[in-house]
Write an enzyme that holds these catalytic residues in place. Structure first.
Site, PDB file in Angstrom:
ATOM      1  N   GLY A  36     -17.890-100.483 -32.060  1.00 54.08           N
ATOM      2  CA  GLY A  36     -17.795-100.181 -30.640  1.00 54.08           C
ATOM      3  C   GLY A  36     -18.670 -98.974 -30.341  1.00 54.08           C
ATOM      4  O   GLY A  36     -19.161 -98.304 -31.253  1.00 54.08           O
ATOM      5  N   TYR A  37     -18.852 -98.692 -29.064  1.00 55.11           N
ATOM      6  CA  TYR A  37     -19.733 -97.597 -28.647  1.00 55.11           C
ATOM      7  C   TYR A  37     -19.006 -96.567 -27.792  1.00 55.11           C
ATOM      8  O   TYR A  37     -18.355 -96.916 -26.814  1.00 55.11           O
ATOM      9  CB  TYR A  37     -20.942 -98.153 -27.873  1.00 55.11           C
ATOM     10  CG  TYR A  37     -21.896 -98.868 -28.803  1.00 55.11           C
ATOM     11  CD1 TYR A  37     -22.949 -98.180 -29.394  1.00 55.11           C
ATOM     12  CD2 TYR A  37     -21.697-100.197 -29.152  1.00 55.11           C
ATOM     13  CE1 TYR A  37     -23.801 -98.806 -30.284  1.00 55.11           C
ATOM     14  CE2 TYR A  37     -22.546-100.839 -30.039  1.00 55.11           C
ATOM     15  CZ  TYR A  37     -23.591-100.136 -30.607  1.00 55.11           C
ATOM     16  OH  TYR A  37     -24.425-100.747 -31.498  1.00 55.11           O
ATOM     17  N   LEU A  38     -19.136 -95.301 -28.189  1.00 56.73           N
ATOM     18  CA  LEU A  38     -18.665 -94.197 -27.353  1.00 56.73           C
ATOM     19  C   LEU A  38     -19.730 -93.865 -26.323  1.00 56.73           C
ATOM     20  O   LEU A  38     -19.434 -93.352 -25.246  1.00 56.73           O
ATOM     21  CB  LEU A  38     -18.343 -92.976 -28.219  1.00 56.73           C
ATOM     22  CG  LEU A  38     -17.088 -93.177 -29.092  1.00 56.73           C
ATOM     23  CD1 LEU A  38     -17.071 -92.198 -30.253  1.00 56.73           C
ATOM     24  CD2 LEU A  38     -15.827 -93.017 -28.248  1.00 56.73           C
TER      25      LEU A  38
END
Lengths: 158, 158
Positions: A28-30
């Site tokens: 996932g991406y912050l």
């Protein structure tokens, strides 16, 4: 922080018979902003935080910083990530002195298969196996950080 | 990943005489989105990467994940950060069993001084020194991640 040089291709034929290993990757991406992506990745039984800068003009090279982190922390951080978690299986295929990493995507990106090869520099030559399709290096639609926002399944409607 | 409970105040009087230590802090953001801030901080001779989630309704508690990283890597990562680096001096002041951290901002946030106290929970009582001003806990304008985008100097024109 290393400068990585990678070339990316679509996959057009059967590649799995050449793989010597494979593993599941969930990430996932912050931040999915191209100039500063921050990725949380669980790969097999390991986990990482990875930060990448913008690509250069060719799209082949990007600054990359990576640290291994405990799986438990990665799972907590994954909850903070932007909506649109990437789920894929990575196959490893030897190719001369180099290796291909072929990602078969699932979920919202089902149908997309991409191969990546890491090279010493942009000029390095390498053998192109039969199953290797169109080069998509530098095409930002194929960045994993873009696939979070505009998954492959939605492309078909275009 | 810990849940931190903090209360934040403006500072209205002379506080420096009570400080037992101070140090310079320079920090930038790879993500300044409130739901998932990613901060690179150089504090004295140490450096950190810190990830925070959204605050709860009261604005007092946020999830926080932090790792120390080498200063050299922090300086490289700082180059990738969003425009608007925060530059401040932090003063440490004892207050009973707790301590205040008072940040005096410079650069684009010159004139802003904020005190923060970390508590066990939202109900914990604490002594309020004379120099402590208005509480601004939960007011997102005062988040450092907001000050990057809308620095204090620009507020005066409102």
């Amino acid at each position: 922080m290393a400068l990585e040089t990678e070339r990316k291709f679509l996959v057009k034929g059967d590649f799995k018979q050449y793989a010597y290993a494979h593993e599941e990757i969930v990430q996932g991406y912050l931040s999915s902003v191209t100039e500063r992506t921050v990725r949380i990745r669980i790969k097999g039984d390991k986990a990482y935080i990875t930060i990448k800068g913008a690509g250069d003009e060719s799209g082949m090279s990007r600054y990359e910083w990576e640290k291994e982190i405990p799986g438990e922390e990665a799972r907590e951080l994954m909850k903070l990530c932007e909506p649109g978690i990437i789920d894929k299986v990575r196959y490893y295929i030897e190719n001369g002195d180099r290796k291909f990493e072929v990602d078969e995507f699932h979920g919202e990106n089902e149908g997309l298969i991409m191969a990546e090869i890491e090279l010493a520099d942009k000029e390095e030559e390498f053998d192109r196996p039969d199953w290797l399709g169109t080069e998509v290096t530098g095409d930002s639609r194929y960045y994993n950080s873009s696939l979070v926002k505009y998954p492959y399944r939605e492309w078909k409607n275009e």
